[in-house]
Structure formats: C-alpha cells, structure tokens
Write a protein that holds these residues in place. Structure first.
Motif, PDB file in Angstrom:
ATOM      1  N   ILE A  61       0.964  -5.376  -3.786  1.00  0.00           N
ATOM      2  CA  ILE A  61       0.361  -4.136  -3.303  1.00  0.00           C
ATOM      3  C   ILE A  61      -0.863  -4.523  -2.487  1.00  0.00           C
ATOM      4  CG2 ILE A  61      -0.677  -1.927  -3.925  1.00  0.00           C
ATOM      5  CD1 ILE A  61       0.553  -2.304  -6.739  1.00  0.00           C
ATOM      6  N   GLU A  63      -4.077  -2.747  -0.790  1.00  0.00           N
ATOM      7  CA  GLU A  63      -4.818  -1.487  -0.712  1.00  0.00           C
ATOM      8  C   GLU A  63      -5.992  -1.654   0.238  1.00  0.00           C
ATOM      9  OE1 GLU A  63      -7.528   1.601  -3.394  1.00  0.00           O
ATOM     10  OE2 GLU A  63      -6.435  -0.021  -4.382  1.00  0.00           O
ATOM     11  N   THR A 186      -5.269   3.396   1.668  1.00  0.00           N
ATOM     12  CA  THR A 186      -3.978   3.227   2.329  1.00  0.00           C
ATOM     13  C   THR A 186      -3.265   2.067   1.651  1.00  0.00           C
ATOM     14  OG1 THR A 186      -4.701   4.101   4.471  1.00  0.00           O
ATOM     15  CG2 THR A 186      -2.818   2.600   4.478  1.00  0.00           C
ATOM     16  N   VAL A 189       3.276  -1.777   0.060  1.00  0.00           N
ATOM     17  CA  VAL A 189       3.930  -2.468  -1.046  1.00  0.00           C
ATOM     18  C   VAL A 189       4.995  -3.381  -0.456  1.00  0.00           C
ATOM     19  CG1 VAL A 189       5.216  -2.229  -3.200  1.00  0.00           C
ATOM     20  CG2 VAL A 189       3.487  -0.505  -2.586  1.00  0.00           C
ATOM     21  N   LEU A 194       3.009   3.206   2.218  1.00  0.00           N
ATOM     22  CA  LEU A 194       3.218   4.388   1.384  1.00  0.00           C
ATOM     23  C   LEU A 194       3.106   5.598   2.296  1.00  0.00           C
ATOM     24  CD1 LEU A 194       3.526   5.553  -1.542  1.00  0.00           C
ATOM     25  CD2 LEU A 194       1.028   5.764  -1.546  1.00  0.00           C
ATOM     26  N   THR A 195       4.227   6.246   2.578  1.00  0.00           N
ATOM     27  CA  THR A 195       4.238   7.333   3.561  1.00  0.00           C
ATOM     28  C   THR A 195       3.922   8.686   2.941  1.00  0.00           C
ATOM     29  OG1 THR A 195       6.642   7.505   3.288  1.00  0.00           O
ATOM     30  CG2 THR A 195       5.826   6.149   5.102  1.00  0.00           C
ATOM     31  N   ASN A 196       4.202   8.856   1.648  1.00  0.00           N
ATOM     32  CA  ASN A 196       3.859  10.091   0.943  1.00  0.00           C
ATOM     33  C   ASN A 196       2.725   9.786  -0.022  1.00  0.00           C
ATOM     34  OD1 ASN A 196       5.955  11.678   2.137  1.00  0.00           O
ATOM     35  ND2 ASN A 196       7.420  10.711   0.752  1.00  0.00           N
ATOM     36  N   PRO A 201       4.485   8.859  -5.799  1.00  0.00           N
ATOM     37  CA  PRO A 201       5.159   8.110  -4.730  1.00  0.00           C
ATOM     38  C   PRO A 201       4.792   6.630  -4.721  1.00  0.00           C
ATOM     39  CG  PRO A 201       4.380  10.205  -3.889  1.00  0.00           C
ATOM     40  CD  PRO A 201       3.800  10.058  -5.276  1.00  0.00           C
ATOM     41  N   LEU A 202       3.535   6.312  -5.053  1.00  0.00           N
ATOM     42  CA  LEU A 202       3.140   4.909  -5.117  1.00  0.00           C
ATOM     43  C   LEU A 202       3.882   4.198  -6.239  1.00  0.00           C
ATOM     44  CD1 LEU A 202       1.379   2.519  -4.274  1.00  0.00           C
ATOM     45  CD2 LEU A 202      -0.417   3.405  -5.782  1.00  0.00           C
ATOM     46  N   LEU A 205       7.510   3.593  -5.266  1.00  0.00           N
ATOM     47  CA  LEU A 205       7.685   2.506  -4.307  1.00  0.00           C
ATOM     48  C   LEU A 205       7.540   1.151  -4.992  1.00  0.00           C
ATOM     49  CD1 LEU A 205       8.129   1.541  -1.431  1.00  0.00           C
ATOM     50  CD2 LEU A 205       5.680   1.906  -0.980  1.00  0.00           C
TER      51      LEU A 205
END
Length: 214
Positions: A61, A63, A186, A189, A194-196, A201-202, A205
């Motif tokens: 991930i 971030e 933002t 992954v 991550l679009t949503n 959602p994270l 994914l």
C-alpha cells in the motif's frame, strides 16, 4: 460524497482508534518501520520512504499522506487495523504531501523522529494532537506532542533543515505531482489507484490483491 463528508462519517472510528492507541503501539513491534532498503517502483516507492510491514509482503500500500490532513488522521487507525489483520501480506509505504499550514513543519518533525528511531510513537502522538496544531504554521502542539512521545526536540530542531530531509520532501512532492495526487490521503495498492474513496473500498482492494498473490 466529498472527502470532508467522509471525514465526518468516520470520525467515530478515529476516536475509537486513538482510544486504543496502546494496542496499536504494541502492534508497531510486529509492523515495524523497515530499516532495509525498499525496492523502488516508479514514482510510487522510493528506497528511503518510511515503510511498515515485511519487506517481501505480496501487497504494498502506498499512501500519499499529509500529517495535517484530517482525513489522513481519520484513516490512520483504519489502515493499521487492516495491516494487523494481514501482518504477513501487507506493507505500507508513506509518501509526504504538503497541503496545509504546518504540514512541512510536521513532516520535518516526523523525518527527524525517523532518524532518532522513534517514528511510530511520534507519528501517533502528532496525529492525536492534530486538532491542536492544524493550521499552525509552526506546528507548536505537534512539537510538544513529539517531545512527550520520545523525540529529542533540541536535536530534531538542529537536524530538521538538513539537505537530506529537504530532498525527501521535494522528491515526494514531485512524485505526487507525477502520479496525479490532488488530495490526501491518496492510496495505491500494488500500483493500482483507489478510485472509490473510503475504508471499505480500500479494504476490498487490499483483499483482492492478497487473494491474487496466493
């Protein structure tokens, strides 16, 4: 739904997360700050980026993170919980973004804490104290919190303007621009954005990438 609305929606989780800060601090020993070099992946991961979790984890991930960002503060316990649920599978890499007054000061605090080997407790203390220093260009309350968490403040103030730390901040800013970061946090992954925006959602994914690695 705006990110500000989502911050309000998950604020209860934030309170819970910091109420059990002792739990997460214990987890820091199993999700440690990495000392080994990190493999570079384009503009997402640099070899000396702050990182947590096993170096060979199948899921990374990334971030893009502003310590003065309210959403980043809200997501911190959520991400830590996700990592604690998959300790062998997930690695977190933090990249810095400056979007608010006091952001750069706080980033320099964190980088000096990393050099002193107290990154995790200082990060958690600075985030917990964020409401007291958010918008303060000098981040006075962040310095106070960092000192209470174990930072040698006098040494940190000597080191905070080092060329190395400045280069890290500028490199992260350039990489954030390169990959199109416009707000924080933002997440990417395994290189996938991550679009949503949201906790579920994270998690979805991350879990999808874990399953693909098995």
């Amino acid at each position: 739904m705006s990110r500000r609305t989502l911050v309000l929606a998950i604020s209860v989780l934030t309170v819970i997360g910091f109420a059990v800060a002792a739990f997460f601090y214990e987890r820091a020993s199993t999700v440690p700050q990495a000392t080994a070099p990190v493999q570079e992946i384009g503009a997402l991961v640099r070899f000396n980026s702050p990182s947590f979790g096993p170096a060979k984890a199948p899921v990374t991930i990334v971030e893009f993170f502003d310590p003065s960002c309210e959403s980043c503060r809200a997501f911190y316990p959520i991400v830590k919980k996700m990592m604690s649920q998959h300790p062998a599978d997930v690695r977190l890499v933090l990249r810095y973004v400056r979007l608010h007054a006091g952001s750069e000061e706080a980033i320099r605090i964190l980088e000096t804490a990393r050099k002193q080997g107290v990154f995790v407790p200082v990060l958690e203390a600075v985030l917990e104290a964020q409401p007291q220093w958010h918008g303060d260009a000098k981040a006075t309350a962040a310095w106070d919190a960092a000192g209470q968490a174990g930072l040698d403040v006098a040494k940190a103030r000597e080191d905070m303007m080092s060329a190395e730390i400045t280069a890290t901040i500028e490199r992260d800013a350039a990489d954030a621009k390169k990959v199109g970061v416009s707000g924080t946090p933002t997440f990417f992954v395994n290189g996938k954005p991550l679009t949503n925006f949201g906790a579920q959602p994270l998690y979805d994914l991350i879990w999808s990438e874990i399953n693909q690695s098995r």
